[in-house]
Motif scaffolding. Structure first.
Motif, mmCIF file in Angstrom:
data_model
loop_
_atom_site.group_PDB
_atom_site.id
_atom_site.type_symbol
_atom_site.label_atom_id
_atom_site.label_comp_id
_atom_site.label_asym_id
_atom_site.label_seq_id
_atom_site.Cartn_x
_atom_site.Cartn_y
_atom_site.Cartn_z
ATOM 1 N N UNK A 181 0.695 -1.255 0.345
ATOM 2 C CA UNK A 181 -0.029 -0.083 -0.035
ATOM 3 C C UNK A 181 1.102 1.079 -0.090
ATOM 4 N N UNK A 182 2.068 1.142 0.226
ATOM 5 C CA UNK A 182 3.020 2.900 0.187
ATOM 6 C C UNK A 182 4.467 2.629 -0.199
ATOM 7 N N UNK A 183 4.777 3.361 -0.922
ATOM 8 C CA UNK A 183 6.429 3.582 -1.617
ATOM 9 C C UNK A 183 7.157 3.576 -0.446
ATOM 10 N N UNK A 184 7.867 3.009 -0.660
ATOM 11 C CA UNK A 184 9.068 2.608 0.204
ATOM 12 C C UNK A 184 10.131 3.655 0.136
ATOM 13 N N UNK A 185 11.119 4.916 0.426
ATOM 14 C CA UNK A 185 11.372 5.571 0.444
ATOM 15 C C UNK A 185 13.337 5.270 0.986
ATOM 16 N N UNK A 186 14.419 5.260 0.026
ATOM 17 C CA UNK A 186 15.367 5.631 -0.221
ATOM 18 C C UNK A 186 16.301 6.425 0.679
ATOM 19 N N UNK A 187 17.574 6.774 0.831
ATOM 20 C CA UNK A 187 18.434 7.089 0.523
ATOM 21 C C UNK A 187 19.471 6.966 0.345
ATOM 22 N N UNK A 211 23.079 2.226 -0.595
ATOM 23 C CA UNK A 211 21.389 2.370 -0.437
ATOM 24 C C UNK A 211 20.816 1.776 0.571
ATOM 25 N N UNK A 212 20.471 3.303 1.662
ATOM 26 C CA UNK A 212 19.912 2.887 2.810
ATOM 27 C C UNK A 212 18.508 3.405 3.022
ATOM 28 N N UNK A 213 17.973 2.523 3.665
ATOM 29 C CA UNK A 213 16.453 2.266 3.878
ATOM 30 C C UNK A 213 15.741 3.516 4.443
ATOM 31 N N UNK A 222 17.079 -5.277 -2.393
ATOM 32 C CA UNK A 222 17.955 -3.905 -3.848
ATOM 33 C C UNK A 222 19.484 -3.928 -3.128
ATOM 34 N N UNK A 223 19.833 -2.892 -3.731
ATOM 35 C CA UNK A 223 21.495 -3.366 -4.283
ATOM 36 C C UNK A 223 22.215 -2.486 -2.951
ATOM 37 N N UNK A 224 22.778 -2.812 -2.227
ATOM 38 C CA UNK A 224 22.732 -2.760 -1.045
ATOM 39 C C UNK A 224 23.918 -1.281 -1.398
ATOM 40 N N UNK A 225 25.159 -1.394 -2.488
ATOM 41 C CA UNK A 225 26.791 -1.024 -2.598
ATOM 42 C C UNK A 225 26.636 -1.162 -4.373
ATOM 43 N N UNK A 226 27.090 0.237 -5.013
ATOM 44 C CA UNK A 226 26.577 0.909 -6.068
ATOM 45 C C UNK A 226 28.546 1.385 -6.496
ATOM 46 N N UNK A 227 28.943 0.938 -7.835
ATOM 47 C CA UNK A 227 29.970 1.314 -7.915
ATOM 48 C C UNK A 227 30.123 1.486 -8.906
#
Length: 247
Positions: A181-187, A211-213, A222-227
């Motif tokens: 029912x709700x979208x998810x927010x990430x920093x 990626x921080x929940x 979800x993928x936690x790290x990106x390079x």
């Protein structure tokens, strides 16, 4: 040097998440100095990321980004952590200021994408399954940078709102809508660097992000790290807004 960066990308991406269905794309931080600039880049490490940006005036910029990955070679097991596919396209508009070597910008935008992975989806009766999710994302992306002639560095704390509105079980064909029912927010903070060559017309770029929940009960991987690392080009600039960067 690029071989070392690519090896680090592979190691971190494999360790960051099992079967991610949401993979944040690399951040596009153009750090414009004047109106009429156009930038484009291609980066690898987070899949393939293509980025473009144009400064339509001395303070307004627009951007478009595309991200793609296909790791579908190993499909023999229904719990295959190496399997992943995604494609994502977004656009944005923003405001920027550049004063000597210091600059800041803020962009906002919207995108849509889809991704496939093997995971344990509780809303399917079969449980663990290969599924494709479709989602939309809104983002707000401030950035603070140092814009020297030879080297650009930018800190980019992006805020994303991700809404998966459909999942399809690729084995049985079952489709589930209104998954949550709700979208998810990430920093999604990141640091980007660019090394400029050919009188500022070509640059090598590299980026590291996380990626921080910021929402409870995230039901998808979800993928936690990106390079990422790659190459880009830059040209243009209106005559009325030329501004020399500091060496």
């Amino acid at each position: 040097m690029q071989k070392i960066l690519l090896s680090a990308c592979v190691i971190l991406l494999l360790a960051s998440s099992c079967a991610p269905v949401y993979v944040p794309n690399l951040r596009n931080s153009p750090l414009f100095t004047k109106g009429g600039e156009f930038q484009g880049s291609m980066q690898v490490g987070n899949g393939l990321d293509l980025q473009g940006a144009l400064s339509v005036s001395n303070h307004i910029g627009i951007m478009a980004n595309y991200s793609f990955e296909d790791r579908s070679n190993n499909t023999n097991q229904n719990d295959d952590d190496d399997y992943h596919q995604h494609k994502f396209l977004e656009g944005g508009i923003g405001y920027y200021e550049n004063d000597g070597i210091w600059c800041y910008e803020i962009y906002g935008g919207y995108g849509k994408g889809e991704a496939s992975s093997y995971a344990d989806y509780s809303f399917f009766s079969a449980g663990t399954s290969k599924a494709t999710g479709k989602y939309e994302r809104f983002f707000v992306q401030p950035a603070f940078g140092i814009n020297k002639k030879v080297m650009h560095v930018s800190f980019i704390p992006r805020f994303s709102v991700v809404n998966f509105y459909q999942f399809k079980d690729d084995v049985t064909g079952t489709v589930v809508t209104n998954v949550n029912s709700s979208a998810k927010v990430f920093v999604e903070p990141a640091v980007m660097g660019r090394v400029n060559l050919a009188n500022n017309h070509i640059f090598f770029t590299f980026q590291a992000g996380a990626t921080i929940v910021a929402s409870p009960d995230v039901y998808f991987e979800y993928r936690t790290f990106q390079l990422g690392t790659g190459v880009g080009f830059r040209f243009g600039g209106s005559a009325s807004s030329k501004k020399e960067t500091t060496e």
